[in-house]
Design a protein around this motif. Structure first.
Motif, PDB file in Angstrom:
ATOM      1  N   LEU A 166       0.925  -1.223   0.083  1.00 32.89           N
ATOM      2  CA  LEU A 166      -0.041   0.056   0.190  1.00 32.89           C
ATOM      3  C   LEU A 166       0.923   1.265   0.083  1.00 32.89           C
ATOM      4  O   LEU A 166       1.641   1.174   0.860  1.00 32.89           O
ATOM      5  N   GLU A 167       0.668   1.925  -0.965  1.00 36.01           N
ATOM      6  CA  GLU A 167       1.524   3.276  -0.962  1.00 36.01           C
ATOM      7  C   GLU A 167       0.523   4.470  -0.752  1.00 36.01           C
ATOM      8  O   GLU A 167      -0.304   4.757  -1.399  1.00 36.01           O
ATOM      9  N   LEU A 168       1.139   5.189   0.466  1.00 34.48           N
ATOM     10  CA  LEU A 168       0.323   6.290   0.877  1.00 34.48           C
ATOM     11  C   LEU A 168       0.595   7.552   0.350  1.00 34.48           C
ATOM     12  O   LEU A 168       1.924   7.616  -0.144  1.00 34.48           O
ATOM     13  N   HIS A 169      -0.130   8.574   0.084  1.00 36.22           N
ATOM     14  CA  HIS A 169       0.138   9.931  -0.484  1.00 36.22           C
ATOM     15  C   HIS A 169      -0.349  11.042   0.595  1.00 36.22           C
ATOM     16  O   HIS A 169      -1.355  11.607   0.243  1.00 36.22           O
ATOM     17  N   PRO A 170       0.463  11.280   1.475  1.00 38.78           N
ATOM     18  CA  PRO A 170      -0.186  12.256   2.610  1.00 38.78           C
ATOM     19  C   PRO A 170      -0.296  13.538   1.805  1.00 38.78           C
ATOM     20  O   PRO A 170       0.342  14.124   1.061  1.00 38.78           O
ATOM     21  N   GLU A 188       5.120 -11.833   8.460  1.00 41.71           N
ATOM     22  CA  GLU A 188       4.241 -12.952   8.311  1.00 41.71           C
ATOM     23  C   GLU A 188       3.201 -13.022   7.210  1.00 41.71           C
ATOM     24  O   GLU A 188       2.746 -14.132   6.522  1.00 41.71           O
ATOM     25  N   SER A 189       2.618 -11.784   6.852  1.00 44.03           N
ATOM     26  CA  SER A 189       1.540 -11.698   5.874  1.00 44.03           C
ATOM     27  C   SER A 189       1.954 -11.186   4.741  1.00 44.03           C
ATOM     28  O   SER A 189       1.509 -11.122   3.600  1.00 44.03           O
ATOM     29  N   GLU A 190       3.504 -10.833   4.609  1.00 38.88           N
ATOM     30  CA  GLU A 190       4.194 -10.243   3.446  1.00 38.88           C
ATOM     31  C   GLU A 190       3.311  -8.984   2.998  1.00 38.88           C
ATOM     32  O   GLU A 190       2.934  -9.003   1.768  1.00 38.88           O
ATOM     33  N   THR A 191       3.266  -8.196   3.980  1.00 39.71           N
ATOM     34  CA  THR A 191       2.445  -7.000   3.839  1.00 39.71           C
ATOM     35  C   THR A 191       3.536  -5.555   3.954  1.00 39.71           C
ATOM     36  O   THR A 191       4.101  -5.744   4.865  1.00 39.71           O
ATOM     37  N   ALA A 192       3.328  -4.843   3.077  1.00 44.89           N
ATOM     38  CA  ALA A 192       4.197  -3.571   3.279  1.00 44.89           C
ATOM     39  C   ALA A 192       3.505  -2.323   3.136  1.00 44.89           C
ATOM     40  O   ALA A 192       2.741  -2.094   2.002  1.00 44.89           O
ATOM     41  N   VAL A 193       3.509  -1.462   4.016  1.00 44.72           N
ATOM     42  CA  VAL A 193       2.681   0.040   3.906  1.00 44.72           C
ATOM     43  C   VAL A 193       3.959   0.942   3.853  1.00 44.72           C
ATOM     44  O   VAL A 193       4.558   1.055   4.615  1.00 44.72           O
ATOM     45  N   PHE A 194       3.837   1.853   2.633  1.00 45.60           N
ATOM     46  CA  PHE A 194       4.954   2.851   2.488  1.00 45.60           C
ATOM     47  C   PHE A 194       4.191   3.923   2.663  1.00 45.60           C
ATOM     48  O   PHE A 194       3.151   4.802   2.292  1.00 45.60           O
TER      49      PHE A 194
END
Length: 161
Positions: free
Chosen positions: A41-45, A104-110
């Motif tokens: 998930l790529e966030l854009h503040p 564990e869930s191979e999830t990354a938040v950017f």
């Protein structure tokens, strides 16, 4: 909009050319994760500040509603146990790319962010003394997803000696 929004709110700053580089790095790194099969998930503040107030101390980023909702659903059932922080200076600002990782869930938040260290010296010192940094990802109505990290050093500029 450079006026403070309250007695304890920092002044908003304008991101410079370094912001484009952070966004490009985020996109490239997220692509690498996706190619390995990870959920990203790529966030854009819309805004980013280092804040020290009665309600919160740490890095505060304001997200658009749909991105916040997606983040909220991702954190509901995952344990984000690791963080990678990439820090760079430029335009008299500190630029960050924070990658919150749930291995564990191979999830990354950017989470890209920036702040003006010259306006937040007391906050930086307060975070250093506390030994933790909080990353507040929120939307304008103040709904918040919070990440807490025990090592604030990667988020902060090098101490001046």
């Amino acid at each position: 909009m450079s006026e403070p929004t309250g007695d304890d709110a920092p002044t908003n700053v304008q991101a410079g050319d370094g912001w484009s580089a952070v966004i490009e790095d985020m996109e490239a790194t997220a692509t690498e994760y996706r190619e390995r099969g990870w959920t990203t998930l790529e966030l854009h503040p819309g805004d980013s500040v280092l804040i020290n107030s009665d309600r919160r101390t740490g890095l505060d980023v304001v997200l658009p509603g749909p991105e916040f909702e997606e983040l909220e659903s991702l954190v509901d059932d995952r344990q984000f146990r690791h963080v990678d922080v990439f820090r760079a200076g430029g335009d008299e600002l500190v630029y960050l790319l924070v990658i919150e990782v749930a291995p564990e869930s191979e999830t990354a938040v950017f989470v890209p962010a920036y702040y003006d260290p010259s306006q937040t010296a007391e906050t930086i010192e307060s975070i250093r003394e506390a030994g933790t940094v909080r990353l507040f990802c929120r939307r304008l109505n103040d709904d918040t997803v919070r990440f807490v990290h025990d090592d604030p050093a990667p988020f902060l500029p090098e101490p001046v000696e």
